[in-house]
Design a protein around this motif. Structure first.
Motif, short mmCIF file in Angstrom:
data_model
loop_
_atom_site.label_atom_id
_atom_site.label_comp_id
_atom_site.label_asym_id
_atom_site.label_seq_id
_atom_site.Cartn_x
_atom_site.Cartn_y
_atom_site.Cartn_z
N GLY A 2 0.81 -1.22 0.00
CA GLY A 2 0.00 0.00 0.00
C GLY A 2 0.84 1.26 0.00
O GLY A 2 0.39 2.32 0.43
N GLY A 46 -0.56 4.50 -1.48
CA GLY A 46 -1.73 5.12 -0.85
C GLY A 46 -1.33 6.30 0.03
O GLY A 46 -0.15 6.66 0.14
N GLN A 47 -2.34 6.90 0.65
CA GLN A 47 -2.08 8.06 1.52
C GLN A 47 -1.05 7.70 2.60
O GLN A 47 0.01 8.35 2.72
CB GLN A 47 -3.38 8.51 2.21
N ASP A 48 -1.34 6.68 3.41
CA ASP A 48 -0.48 6.36 4.55
C ASP A 48 0.87 5.82 4.08
O ASP A 48 1.92 6.14 4.66
CB ASP A 48 -1.13 5.31 5.44
N GLY A 49 0.84 4.97 3.04
CA GLY A 49 2.08 4.37 2.56
C GLY A 49 3.09 5.43 2.14
O GLY A 49 4.29 5.31 2.41
N ARG A 69 0.94 -1.95 -7.41
CA ARG A 69 0.12 -2.71 -8.37
C ARG A 69 0.37 -2.19 -9.77
O ARG A 69 0.49 -0.98 -9.99
CB ARG A 69 -1.36 -2.52 -8.04
N ASN A 129 0.54 5.27 -11.10
CA ASN A 129 -0.19 5.30 -9.83
C ASN A 129 0.77 5.57 -8.67
O ASN A 129 0.48 5.23 -7.53
CB ASN A 129 -0.98 3.99 -9.61
N GLY A 182 -1.74 -2.28 2.50
CA GLY A 182 -2.50 -2.51 1.26
C GLY A 182 -3.91 -2.98 1.59
O GLY A 182 -4.10 -3.83 2.45
N HIS A 204 -7.96 9.15 9.51
CA HIS A 204 -6.90 10.15 9.42
C HIS A 204 -6.77 10.58 7.96
O HIS A 204 -6.85 9.77 7.05
CB HIS A 204 -5.59 9.65 10.01
N GLU A 205 -6.58 11.85 7.79
CA GLU A 205 -6.77 12.51 6.50
C GLU A 205 -5.56 13.38 6.20
O GLU A 205 -4.70 13.60 7.07
CB GLU A 205 -8.03 13.39 6.57
N ARG A 256 -5.28 12.50 0.83
CA ARG A 256 -6.40 11.59 1.00
C ARG A 256 -7.06 11.32 -0.35
O ARG A 256 -7.17 12.22 -1.21
CB ARG A 256 -7.41 12.26 1.94
P1 NAP Z 1 -5.53 4.13 0.50
O1 NAP Z 1 -5.07 5.53 0.27
O2 NAP Z 1 -6.81 3.67 -0.08
O3 NAP Z 1 -4.35 3.17 -0.01
C1 NAP Z 1 -4.55 1.78 -0.13
C2 NAP Z 1 -3.30 1.16 -0.72
O4 NAP Z 1 -3.53 -0.24 -0.90
C3 NAP Z 1 -2.93 1.73 -2.11
O5 NAP Z 1 -1.54 1.78 -2.22
C4 NAP Z 1 -3.49 0.66 -3.04
O6 NAP Z 1 -2.85 0.63 -4.31
C5 NAP Z 1 -3.16 -0.58 -2.23
N1 NAP Z 1 -3.90 -1.76 -2.68
C6 NAP Z 1 -5.22 -1.84 -3.03
N2 NAP Z 1 -5.51 -3.08 -3.43
C7 NAP Z 1 -4.36 -3.79 -3.37
C8 NAP Z 1 -4.01 -5.12 -3.71
N3 NAP Z 1 -4.91 -5.97 -4.21
N4 NAP Z 1 -2.73 -5.51 -3.53
C9 NAP Z 1 -1.81 -4.65 -3.04
N5 NAP Z 1 -2.07 -3.37 -2.72
C10 NAP Z 1 -3.34 -2.95 -2.89
O7 NAP Z 1 -5.59 3.83 2.07
P2 NAP Z 1 -4.93 4.63 3.30
O8 NAP Z 1 -5.89 5.67 3.76
O9 NAP Z 1 -3.54 4.97 2.98
O10 NAP Z 1 -4.96 3.49 4.41
C11 NAP Z 1 -3.88 2.58 4.57
C12 NAP Z 1 -4.37 1.34 5.30
O11 NAP Z 1 -4.89 1.71 6.57
C13 NAP Z 1 -5.50 0.58 4.60
O12 NAP Z 1 -5.32 -0.79 4.88
C14 NAP Z 1 -6.76 1.08 5.28
O13 NAP Z 1 -7.76 0.11 5.22
C15 NAP Z 1 -6.24 1.29 6.70
N6 NAP Z 1 -6.89 2.33 7.49
C16 NAP Z 1 -7.02 3.59 7.00
C17 NAP Z 1 -7.58 4.58 7.79
C18 NAP Z 1 -7.72 6.01 7.29
O14 NAP Z 1 -8.49 6.76 7.90
N7 NAP Z 1 -6.98 6.41 6.28
C19 NAP Z 1 -8.02 4.28 9.09
C20 NAP Z 1 -7.87 2.98 9.55
C21 NAP Z 1 -7.28 2.02 8.76
P3 NAP Z 1 -3.34 1.58 -5.52
O15 NAP Z 1 -2.69 2.92 -5.26
O16 NAP Z 1 -2.81 0.88 -6.72
O17 NAP Z 1 -4.84 1.64 -5.45
#
Ligand code: NAP
Ligand code: GDD
Length: 336
Positions: free
Chosen positions: A10, A13-16, A35, A41, A88, A185-186, A190
């Motif tokens: 991941g 993504g935002q956190d990554g 991916r 991306n 992820g 978290h935003e 985001r």
């Molecule tokens: P995000 O921005 O939606 O990022 C998700 C990441 O997962 C992206 O890098 C995405 O890749 C990747 N991903 C999606 N499907 C995948 C797959 N099949 N195989 C490998 N990677 C895949 O989420 P985030 O806000 O950064 O959150 C990070 C993690 O914390 C997530 O697991 C989320 O569920 C969890 N979380 C988030 C929050 C929050 O408020 N942000 C709170 C609690 C928990 P692409 O860029 O290619 O789509």
């Protein structure tokens, strides 16, 4: 001492992206799973390559997917990480109602695939699982680490599987595996379809005269919104303690979606009554009404405290979206 190696799923993504910056700044060698997509991306990682203070030569990206176990096994052998951050996921709650099986595969089984890859390699890497306040679902606030779970979406159900898998591998195989139960978290990074960013992006476009209306779902829902760069620091701290344990990160301050709307529109000198309409398309089959975290354990044991609450966060995000749109309109960036 040899440089520490971290593997992040991941990372795009935002956190990554914030976590990669944090770890590179701490001198880690960072490996990320990306991916394959038909267009670029890795936009959120661009800053790393542009910031002279971040050593981008220590960043390595690998194509992969959490649905591909052999890839994960090979990657663990190749990278031999000291720390693995499993971020992820199909992370959108509303989308999970439309793609329940896919969400279960990636956000649920994905964690088991990674844990098994670590076990098969006899790795002693420390493992972080991105757990979520969505686990609490309909259980009333304030929620803490011992609050019972009652998830309300396929996403929440998938994440509860990953939560217990992480606890189970810690107990069964003596692995250093921890859950970070993070409240919303935003940031300016985001995803555009999560509620805060949808609002701040619309505010910028309405202010610029590009749009007039913002269509919303349930504006009575309450969330405990914090600032993502602070939360990735909390993730890292969870892997630096002596004994593995689960921790909750939150601000302890809640607000309704309507309050966030009001603050964001006011920041741009706009009246939401002129622009916001309710569209039932954005309602969910089951809603999580009230999330408000008690982060006492993280504060006492990790020394972690959220510094930015929802109102300041709204200002940060509006200012960033206004600036982004200006840059796009001035031709410095492509309009999306
Ligand atoms: P995000 O921005 O939606 O990022 C998700 C990441 O997962 C992206 O890098 C995405 O890749 C990747 N991903 C999606 N499907 C995948 C797959 N099949 N195989 C490998 N990677 C895949 O989420 P985030 O806000 O950064 O959150 C990070 C993690 O914390 C997530 O697991 C989320 O569920 C969890 N979380 C988030 C929050 C929050 O408020 N942000 C709170 C609690 C928990 P692409 O860029 O290619 O789509
Ligand atoms: N996305 C969205 N779009 N949400 C809306 C809208 C809208 O138009 N109108 C109202 N909402 C409400 C949702 O119904 C929900 O109650 C709240 O705004 C927040 O929605 P999201 O921003 O989509 O986030 P979430 O709380 O469902 O999930 C996020 O936080 C979780 C942690 O609690 C995601 O980041 C999850 O991955 C994360 O686990």
């Amino acid at each position: 001492m040899a440089r520490k190696r971290a593997l992040i799923t991941g990372i795009t993504g935002q956190d990554g992206s914030y976590l990669a910056e944090l770890l590179l700044g701490k001198g880690y060698e960072v490996h990320g799973v990306v991916r394959r997509a038909s267009s670029f991306n890795t936009e959120r990682l661009d800053g790393i390559y542009q910031d002279p203070h971040v050593p981008d030569r220590n960043l390595f990206l690998h194509y992969g997917d959490l649905s591909d176990s052999s890839m994960l096994v090979n990657l663990i052998h190749e990278v031999t990480p000291h720390e693995v951050y499993n971020l992820g996921a199909q992370s959108h709650v509303k989308v999970s109602f439309e793609t329940p099986e896919y969400t279960a595969d990636v956000s649920g089984l994905g964690s088991i695939r990674m844990l098994e890859a670590l076990r098969a390699a006899r790795s002693d890497a420390r493992f972080y699982q991105a757990s979520t306040s969505e686990l609490f679902g309909s259980t009333p606030p304030p929620q803490c680490e011992t609050t019972p779970f009652h998830p309300r979406s396929p996403y929440g159900v998938a994440k509860i599987y990953s939560y217990w898998a992480t606890v189970n591998y810690r107990e069964s195989y003596d692995m250093f595996a921890v859950n970070g139960i993070l409240f919303n978290h935003e940031s300016p990074r985001r995803g555009e379809t999560f509620v805060t960013r949808k609002i701040t992006r619309a505010v910028a476009r309405i202010q610029a005269g590009l749009e007039d209306k913002l269509y919303m779902g349930n504006t009575a829902a309450i969330r405990d919104w914090g600032y993502a760069p602070e939360y990735v620091e909390g993730m890292w701290r969870m892997l630096q303690v002596d004994e593995p344990d689960d921790y909750l990160l939150a601000t302890g301050v809640g607000a309704t979606v309507q309050q966030f709307i009001d603050r964001a529109f006011a920041r741009a000198g706009l009246d939401p009554a002129d622009h916001v309409e309710i569209d039932p398309r954005y309602f969910r089959p089951a809603e999580v009404d009230y999330l408000l975290g008690d982060p006492t354990k993280a504060s006492r044991q990790l020394g972690w405290t959220a510094q930015t609450h929802w109102d300041r966060l709204a200002d940060i995000m509006v200012d960033a979206d206004v600036q982004l749109l200006q840059d796009q309109l001035n031709g410095r960036l492509a309009i999306r």
